[in-house]
Motif scaffolding. Structure first.
Motif, PDB file in Angstrom:
ATOM      1  N   ALA A  78       1.123  -1.276  -0.294  1.00  0.00           N
ATOM      2  CA  ALA A  78      -0.066   0.167  -0.178  1.00  0.00           C
ATOM      3  C   ALA A  78       0.800   1.381   0.375  1.00  0.00           C
ATOM      4  N   LYS A  79       1.955   1.078   0.756  1.00  0.00           N
ATOM      5  CA  LYS A  79       2.701   2.632   0.549  1.00  0.00           C
ATOM      6  C   LYS A  79       4.146   1.989  -0.413  1.00  0.00           C
ATOM      7  N   THR A  80       4.370   1.903  -0.923  1.00  0.00           N
ATOM      8  CA  THR A  80       5.115   1.832  -2.028  1.00  0.00           C
ATOM      9  C   THR A  80       5.013   1.006  -3.463  1.00  0.00           C
ATOM     10  N   GLY A  81       3.866   0.390  -3.251  1.00  0.00           N
ATOM     11  CA  GLY A  81       2.627  -0.057  -5.029  1.00  0.00           C
ATOM     12  C   GLY A  81       3.983  -0.884  -5.075  1.00  0.00           C
ATOM     13  N   TRP A  82       4.709  -1.952  -4.641  1.00  0.00           N
ATOM     14  CA  TRP A  82       5.208  -2.841  -5.375  1.00  0.00           C
ATOM     15  C   TRP A  82       4.441  -4.080  -5.870  1.00  0.00           C
ATOM     16  N   LYS A  83       5.079  -4.903  -6.457  1.00  0.00           N
ATOM     17  CA  LYS A  83       3.893  -5.594  -7.649  1.00  0.00           C
ATOM     18  C   LYS A  83       4.663  -7.022  -6.969  1.00  0.00           C
ATOM     19  N   LEU A  84       3.902  -7.797  -5.420  1.00  0.00           N
ATOM     20  CA  LEU A  84       4.396  -8.594  -4.825  1.00  0.00           C
ATOM     21  C   LEU A  84       2.764  -9.598  -4.401  1.00  0.00           C
ATOM     22  N   VAL A  85       3.585 -10.084  -4.657  1.00  0.00           N
ATOM     23  CA  VAL A  85       2.351 -11.736  -4.036  1.00  0.00           C
ATOM     24  C   VAL A  85       2.271 -12.623  -3.207  1.00  0.00           C
ATOM     25  N   LYS A  86       1.012 -12.807  -2.567  1.00  0.00           N
ATOM     26  CA  LYS A  86       1.354 -14.045  -1.844  1.00  0.00           C
ATOM     27  C   LYS A  86       1.314 -15.298  -2.493  1.00  0.00           C
ATOM     28  N   VAL A  87       1.990 -16.634  -2.097  1.00  0.00           N
ATOM     29  CA  VAL A  87       2.018 -17.378  -2.844  1.00  0.00           C
ATOM     30  C   VAL A  87       1.783 -18.301  -2.063  1.00  0.00           C
ATOM     31  N   ALA A  88       1.607 -18.175  -0.656  1.00  0.00           N
ATOM     32  CA  ALA A  88       1.806 -19.660   0.146  1.00  0.00           C
ATOM     33  C   ALA A  88       2.417 -19.287   1.790  1.00  0.00           C
ATOM     34  N   THR A  89       0.846 -20.115   2.251  1.00  0.00           N
ATOM     35  CA  THR A  89       1.418 -19.721   4.332  1.00  0.00           C
ATOM     36  C   THR A  89       2.935 -20.518   3.906  1.00  0.00           C
ATOM     37  N   THR A  90       2.987 -20.392   5.531  1.00  0.00           N
ATOM     38  CA  THR A  90       4.250 -21.395   6.187  1.00  0.00           C
ATOM     39  C   THR A  90       4.241 -21.458   7.724  1.00  0.00           C
ATOM     40  N   THR A  91       4.170 -20.697   8.699  1.00  0.00           N
ATOM     41  CA  THR A  91       4.277 -21.353   9.369  1.00  0.00           C
ATOM     42  C   THR A  91       3.400 -20.150  10.439  1.00  0.00           C
ATOM     43  N   ALA A  92       2.838 -20.622  11.523  1.00  0.00           N
ATOM     44  CA  ALA A  92       2.159 -20.022  12.839  1.00  0.00           C
ATOM     45  C   ALA A  92       3.139 -19.299  13.554  1.00  0.00           C
ATOM     46  N   SER A  93       3.130 -18.346  14.303  1.00  0.00           N
ATOM     47  CA  SER A  93       4.442 -17.978  15.084  1.00  0.00           C
ATOM     48  C   SER A  93       3.890 -16.976  16.109  1.00  0.00           C
ATOM     49  N   ILE A 238      10.760 -28.383  11.684  1.00  0.00           N
ATOM     50  CA  ILE A 238      10.152 -26.951  12.448  1.00  0.00           C
ATOM     51  C   ILE A 238       9.693 -27.060  13.913  1.00  0.00           C
ATOM     52  N   LEU A 239       8.812 -28.649  13.738  1.00  0.00           N
ATOM     53  CA  LEU A 239       8.502 -28.924  15.220  1.00  0.00           C
ATOM     54  C   LEU A 239       9.295 -29.249  16.017  1.00  0.00           C
ATOM     55  N   THR A 240      10.525 -30.491  15.790  1.00  0.00           N
ATOM     56  CA  THR A 240      12.030 -30.678  16.241  1.00  0.00           C
ATOM     57  C   THR A 240      12.455 -29.603  16.833  1.00  0.00           C
ATOM     58  N   ARG A 241      12.324 -28.562  15.970  1.00  0.00           N
ATOM     59  CA  ARG A 241      13.653 -27.271  16.367  1.00  0.00           C
ATOM     60  C   ARG A 241      12.509 -26.133  17.828  1.00  0.00           C
ATOM     61  N   PHE A 242      11.881 -26.245  16.760  1.00  0.00           N
ATOM     62  CA  PHE A 242      11.695 -25.041  17.720  1.00  0.00           C
ATOM     63  C   PHE A 242       9.949 -25.544  19.161  1.00  0.00           C
ATOM     64  N   LYS A 243       9.214 -26.936  18.845  1.00  0.00           N
ATOM     65  CA  LYS A 243       8.731 -27.106  19.552  1.00  0.00           C
ATOM     66  C   LYS A 243       7.817 -25.995  20.151  1.00  0.00           C
ATOM     67  N   GLY A 244       7.090 -25.936  18.953  1.00  0.00           N
ATOM     68  CA  GLY A 244       5.591 -25.118  19.296  1.00  0.00           C
ATOM     69  C   GLY A 244       6.076 -22.929  19.519  1.00  0.00           C
ATOM     70  N   ALA A 245       6.814 -22.974  19.599  1.00  0.00           N
ATOM     71  CA  ALA A 245       7.681 -21.256  19.071  1.00  0.00           C
ATOM     72  C   ALA A 245       6.942 -20.714  17.151  1.00  0.00           C
ATOM     73  N   TYR A 246       7.118 -22.372  16.559  1.00  0.00           N
ATOM     74  CA  TYR A 246       7.086 -21.837  14.936  1.00  0.00           C
ATOM     75  C   TYR A 246       5.410 -23.706  15.082  1.00  0.00           C
ATOM     76  N   ILE A 247       4.469 -22.760  14.243  1.00  0.00           N
ATOM     77  CA  ILE A 247       4.046 -24.323  13.264  1.00  0.00           C
ATOM     78  C   ILE A 247       3.789 -24.404  12.680  1.00  0.00           C
ATOM     79  N   PRO A 248       4.147 -25.552  12.022  1.00  0.00           N
ATOM     80  CA  PRO A 248       3.838 -25.686  10.165  1.00  0.00           C
ATOM     81  C   PRO A 248       2.246 -25.180  10.297  1.00  0.00           C
ATOM     82  N   THR A 249       1.303 -24.723   9.372  1.00  0.00           N
ATOM     83  CA  THR A 249       0.318 -24.708   8.490  1.00  0.00           C
ATOM     84  C   THR A 249      -0.031 -25.157   7.479  1.00  0.00           C
ATOM     85  N   TRP A 250       0.982 -26.879   7.646  1.00  0.00           N
ATOM     86  CA  TRP A 250       0.141 -27.651   5.820  1.00  0.00           C
ATOM     87  C   TRP A 250      -0.141 -29.015   6.673  1.00  0.00           C
TER      88      TRP A 250
END
Length: 250
Positions: A78-93, A238-250
């Protein structure tokens, strides 16, 4: 089209991936291994703040980034007008509020100082955490662009200091409490699972994403990269290394 074919088409050039240092970089280390097994060559480039990875993506200095949530990306666009898009979700944190001086949010005295992020989306996220836990009241608790001016109730007259997200962990010696994004919390030796006084629920708009330039969204390497990221070996890491700090969304 099979993944093998997609990867073969992507093999002609290295895909540069922008991440913030810390957990996102660690995860990309795991993604890089899976991608290499599938013929996709990734070069991971680490950044120390939240602004430059999108600047680099828009400028073509990298092909993809993985470090931010969608409200932040939308705010930047919104601030820059960059032509960028989301293509997937990764983790919740789930993000939290930390303190070196107090053990419970109820212990913060009247007039205490709370540090939050100075960028609009992450600042709003911090205010939503405080609202959800009854610390303050926002005019609209669902607004992902809320600012300090949108605080409708502040019974203990807390004072808010806005800082760059990367500085918040270091501010804990100088403020009564601070809202800290998980990547910076982990880098500072804090546990996002056990150390926060309060934190947000897993559900919500703040899930991390993969972003590319609009012109690249349908290129074969994008699909190959997303599938390598959202693979079982990466999920297990992700599950082993971060033990709930980061949670896969798939």
């Amino acid at each position: 089209m099979t993944l093998c074919v997609l990867a073969a088409e992507a093999r002609a050039e290295t895909i540069r991936v922008g991440v913030t240092a810390g957990p996102h970089a660690e995860v990309l280390g795991a993604v890089k291994k899976v991608a290499a097994e599938r013929g996709l060559d990734l070069k991971v480039i680490e950044f120390t703040d939240y602004v430059v990875p999108n600047q680099a993506l828009a400028a073509g200095d990298i092909e993809v980034n993985s470090f931010q949530h969608e409200p932040y990306l939308k705010n930047q666009i919104a601030k820059t007008g960059w032509k960028l898009v989301k293509v997937a979700t990764t983790t919740a944190s789930p993000q939290g509020i930390y303190s070196k001086k107090y053990k419970r949010i109820e212990d913060l005295p009247a007039g205490a100082t709370i540090a939050i992020q100075n960028d609009p989306s992450n600042g709003a996220r911090s205010l939503q955490i405080l609202d959800a836990n009854g610390v303050i009241k926002l005019k609209d608790p669902t607004n992902t662009a809320s600012t300090i001016a949108d605080i409708a109730g502040n019974p203990k007259r807390f004072r808010f200091v806005e800082l760059d997200a990367a500085q918040l962990a270091r501010s804990l010696d100088d403020v009564d409490a601070a809202s800290i994004n998980n990547n910076y919390a982990i880098q500072a030796g804090l546990s996002p699972v056990t150390d926060p006084l309060i934190k947000e629920p897993v559900e919500g708009p703040w899930v991390n994403i993969i972003a590319v330039r609009e012109q690249d969204r349908d290129k074969p390497w994008v699909k190959a990269f997303v599938e390598a990221y959202r693979s079982e070996p990466v999920k297990e890491f992700i599950l082993t290394r971060f033990k709930g700090a980061y949670i896969p969304t798939w």
